[in-house]
Design a protein around this motif. Structure first.
Motif, mmCIF file in Angstrom:
data_model
loop_
_atom_site.group_PDB
_atom_site.id
_atom_site.type_symbol
_atom_site.label_atom_id
_atom_site.label_comp_id
_atom_site.label_asym_id
_atom_site.label_seq_id
_atom_site.Cartn_x
_atom_site.Cartn_y
_atom_site.Cartn_z
ATOM 1 N N GLU A 204 0.840 -1.206 0.000
ATOM 2 C CA GLU A 204 0.000 0.000 0.000
ATOM 3 C C GLU A 204 0.871 1.251 0.000
ATOM 4 O O GLU A 204 0.526 2.263 -0.622
ATOM 5 C CB GLU A 204 -0.921 -0.008 1.216
ATOM 6 N N GLY A 205 2.006 1.172 0.691
ATOM 7 C CA GLY A 205 2.930 2.303 0.712
ATOM 8 C C GLY A 205 3.488 2.619 -0.662
ATOM 9 O O GLY A 205 3.607 3.790 -1.055
ATOM 10 N N GLU A 206 3.827 1.578 -1.415
ATOM 11 C CA GLU A 206 4.315 1.795 -2.778
ATOM 12 C C GLU A 206 3.260 2.478 -3.643
ATOM 13 O O GLU A 206 3.562 3.396 -4.414
ATOM 14 C CB GLU A 206 4.718 0.459 -3.400
ATOM 15 N N LYS A 207 2.034 2.013 -3.514
ATOM 16 C CA LYS A 207 0.961 2.585 -4.335
ATOM 17 C C LYS A 207 0.684 4.037 -3.952
ATOM 18 O O LYS A 207 0.492 4.897 -4.823
ATOM 19 C CB LYS A 207 -0.305 1.743 -4.184
ATOM 20 N N LEU A 208 0.646 4.320 -2.646
ATOM 21 C CA LEU A 208 0.401 5.695 -2.201
ATOM 22 C C LEU A 208 1.554 6.597 -2.609
ATOM 23 O O LEU A 208 1.345 7.749 -3.017
ATOM 24 C CB LEU A 208 0.209 5.732 -0.686
ATOM 25 N N ALA A 209 2.777 6.087 -2.516
ATOM 26 C CA ALA A 209 3.941 6.873 -2.924
ATOM 27 C C ALA A 209 3.893 7.190 -4.406
ATOM 28 O O ALA A 209 4.132 8.330 -4.835
ATOM 29 C CB ALA A 209 5.229 6.107 -2.583
ATOM 30 N N GLU A 210 3.553 6.187 -5.211
ATOM 31 C CA GLU A 210 3.489 6.413 -6.662
ATOM 32 C C GLU A 210 2.410 7.427 -7.000
ATOM 33 O O GLU A 210 2.624 8.330 -7.824
ATOM 34 C CB GLU A 210 3.226 5.103 -7.383
ATOM 35 N N ARG A 211 1.247 7.290 -6.376
ATOM 36 C CA ARG A 211 0.168 8.242 -6.642
ATOM 37 C C ARG A 211 0.567 9.656 -6.239
ATOM 38 O O ARG A 211 0.347 10.618 -6.984
ATOM 39 C CB ARG A 211 -1.090 7.820 -5.889
ATOM 40 N N SER A 212 1.178 9.784 -5.067
ATOM 41 C CA SER A 212 1.556 11.105 -4.561
ATOM 42 C C SER A 212 2.605 11.754 -5.448
ATOM 43 O O SER A 212 2.538 12.965 -5.729
ATOM 44 C CB SER A 212 2.075 10.988 -3.130
ATOM 45 N N GLU A 213 3.578 10.974 -5.889
ATOM 46 C CA GLU A 213 4.621 11.527 -6.758
ATOM 47 C C GLU A 213 4.060 11.890 -8.128
ATOM 48 O O GLU A 213 4.478 12.888 -8.737
ATOM 49 C CB GLU A 213 5.772 10.542 -6.877
ATOM 50 N N LYS A 214 3.124 11.099 -8.613
ATOM 51 C CA LYS A 214 2.489 11.413 -9.900
ATOM 52 C C LYS A 214 1.715 12.727 -9.801
ATOM 53 O O LYS A 214 1.816 13.592 -10.681
ATOM 54 C CB LYS A 214 1.557 10.272 -10.304
ATOM 55 N N GLU A 215 0.949 12.891 -8.729
ATOM 56 C CA GLU A 215 0.185 14.128 -8.559
ATOM 57 C C GLU A 215 1.108 15.322 -8.380
ATOM 58 O O GLU A 215 0.819 16.416 -8.887
ATOM 59 C CB GLU A 215 -0.759 13.982 -7.372
ATOM 60 N N LEU A 216 2.220 15.127 -7.683
ATOM 61 C CA LEU A 216 3.192 16.207 -7.527
ATOM 62 C C LEU A 216 3.765 16.614 -8.879
ATOM 63 O O LEU A 216 3.833 17.801 -9.210
ATOM 64 C CB LEU A 216 4.311 15.764 -6.592
ATOM 65 N N SER A 217 4.176 15.638 -9.666
ATOM 66 C CA SER A 217 4.768 15.928 -10.976
ATOM 67 C C SER A 217 3.782 16.657 -11.879
ATOM 68 O O SER A 217 4.146 17.628 -12.566
ATOM 69 C CB SER A 217 5.223 14.620 -11.626
ATOM 70 N N GLU A 218 2.523 16.217 -11.860
ATOM 71 C CA GLU A 218 1.507 16.867 -12.687
ATOM 72 C C GLU A 218 1.246 18.297 -12.214
ATOM 73 O O GLU A 218 1.033 19.193 -13.030
ATOM 74 C CB GLU A 218 0.218 16.048 -12.657
ATOM 75 N N ALA A 219 1.266 18.496 -10.907
ATOM 76 C CA ALA A 219 1.065 19.843 -10.373
ATOM 77 C C ALA A 219 2.201 20.766 -10.796
ATOM 78 O O ALA A 219 1.970 21.905 -11.236
ATOM 79 C CB ALA A 219 0.966 19.792 -8.850
ATOM 80 N N GLN A 220 3.436 20.282 -10.672
ATOM 81 C CA GLN A 220 4.582 21.110 -11.059
ATOM 82 C C GLN A 220 4.549 21.449 -12.545
ATOM 83 O O GLN A 220 4.877 22.566 -12.941
ATOM 84 C CB GLN A 220 5.876 20.377 -10.702
ATOM 85 N N GLU A 221 4.112 20.505 -13.347
ATOM 86 C CA GLU A 221 4.010 20.751 -14.792
ATOM 87 C C GLU A 221 2.954 21.808 -15.084
ATOM 88 O O GLU A 221 3.166 22.709 -15.914
ATOM 89 C CB GLU A 221 3.686 19.452 -15.519
ATOM 90 N N ALA A 222 1.816 21.709 -14.407
ATOM 91 C CA ALA A 222 0.743 22.688 -14.625
ATOM 92 C C ALA A 222 1.180 24.078 -14.189
ATOM 93 O O ALA A 222 0.890 25.076 -14.864
ATOM 94 C CB ALA A 222 -0.505 22.255 -13.853
ATOM 95 N N ILE A 223 1.880 24.157 -13.079
ATOM 96 C CA ILE A 223 2.338 25.459 -12.563
ATOM 97 C C ILE A 223 3.384 26.059 -13.485
ATOM 98 O O ILE A 223 3.394 27.273 -13.724
ATOM 99 C CB ILE A 223 2.872 25.288 -11.134
ATOM 100 N N ALA A 224 4.256 25.220 -14.018
ATOM 101 C CA ALA A 224 5.317 25.717 -14.907
ATOM 102 C C ALA A 224 4.734 26.421 -16.124
ATOM 103 O O ALA A 224 5.381 27.304 -16.703
ATOM 104 C CB ALA A 224 6.215 24.559 -15.348
#
Length: 360
Positions: A204-224
């Motif tokens: 579950e930790g791997e899945k939550l980590a992957e989801r969180s990092e994906k959302e972070l990356s998408e947020a940074q891309e949108a902000i850029a």
């Protein structure tokens, strides 16, 4: 006061060394984040040269659990960050304590939200409103309050204390795991997986980590895609009350990670501020930020914008002249946990679109 513990990472078999390679695919971004990304893409940016006012982000959405039927693989044997050997046999009654409220959010994301029986004031999630806070003043552990809850596990780090309080809880026979998170943009996934390893939920930790990092990356891309050509110059101020608790936070508190992810320049880090330093009139005028970043409770405690402007030096800065403050939830601003992507999107919307979305 604000320096993070930099201690040897916990050892729990292979759990602390998991990587995201081979994780189960997580294809869906939360509906909240997707909507915020679209708003940034479609919105009209404001002229940063003339922008004024306070933008306050009230609350973030609750963390969506990875599973609604978590089944921890117990016992877990580990050596914590203080070098103590701990056996975790029961996660039914967890007290999760840190200055930033990261552990409760991570546990909720792992599917253990209902197992949390004690928290700090920074864990301000609506779902935990009836869960008692066991810290005084936000930073000091009330040992008696913790023990009265009869916890089966305490997860804590040295962002709060004192260390003697943690020792007392351990001496009372409560399984106590001291963590040493990096709390940075680049270690969100690893910090999540370390907590998951403690409670016997590595998958579950791997899945939550992957989801969180994906959302972070998408947020940074949108902000850029919307940041101005000239980055905003920002400084993070920490205030509590109208007295002497008034600091400029720097790189050791993760402010540069936050500000740079928003497309800005952390003027404190740029000027060599590492550990928190007094926000004197001279220091503020020298830094001269265009925007102050603050925590909601801190801004409120100092008398909101009027009280902030009364502090020496504040009104002489560009941020003070324009009364320009972005105010973030205390438990999310520097937590660097599962909700970092959403927090960045909401803050960027307030900064660049001029929309104070509050609880939306």
């Amino acid at each position: 006061m604000f320096k993070k513990a930099r201690i040897t990472a916990i050892a729990l078999g292979t759990a602390a060394m998991l990587t995201l390679t081979g994780c189960a695919s997580w294809d869906d971004t939360s509906a909240t984040n997707a909507a915020l990304q679209q708003e940034l893409q479609d919105g009209e940016t404001v002229d940063q040269a003339t922008a004024t006012g306070v933008a306050k982000i009230e609350n973030l959405a609750e963390v969506e659990p990875i599973t609604d039927s978590a089944s921890p693989a117990l016992p877990v044997e580990l050596t914590d960050a203080d070098g103590h050997d701990v056996v975790v046999e029961d996660v039914s009654r967890i007290v999760a304590l840190d200055l930033y409220g990261t552990y409760t959010k991570t546990l909720s994301g792992l599917g253990l939200g209902e197992n949390i029986i004690g928290r700090t004031v920074s864990s301000s999630e609506e779902s935990l409103k009836d869960v008692p806070s066991v810290t005084a003043g936000g930073h000091d552990i009330n040992v008696e309050a913790v023990l009265n809850l009869n916890p089966s596990l305490v997860i804590v780090d040295h962002s709060i204390g004192p260390a003697s309080a943690i020792d007392q809880i351990r001496a009372a026979g409560v399984p106590t795991v001291v963590m040493s998170p990096e709390r940075s943009i680049n270690t969100i996934g690893q910090d999540i997986m370390n907590v998951a390893g403690v409670v016997g939920l590595p998958e579950e930790g791997e899945k939550l980590a992957e989801r969180s990092e994906k959302e972070l990356s998408e947020a940074q891309e949108a902000i850029a895609g919307i940041i101005p050509e000239e980055p905003l110059r920002m400084a993070f101020l920490y205030a509590r009350g109208t007295g002497g608790v008034f600091y400029i936070l720097g790189s050791e508190d993760g402010t540069s990670d936050l500000i740079e992810s928003l497309g800005g320049v952390d003027v404190a880090t740029e000027s060599g501020v590492g550990a928190a330093s007094p926000a004197s009139a001279e220091a503020l005028v020298e830094l001269n930020p265009q925007v102050f970043v603050m925590m909601n409770a801190g801004l409120e405690s100092t008398g909101d914008i009027a009280g902030l402007l009364d502090r020496p030096g504040v009104a002489q800065t560009d941020a003070g002249k324009n009364q320009r403050v972005i105010s973030l939830p205390d438990g999310d601003s520097l937590a660097f946990g599962p909700q970092t992507g959403e927090m960045l999107l909401r803050a960027a919307k307030a900064l660049y679109l001029g929309e104070n979305e509050g609880n939306n």
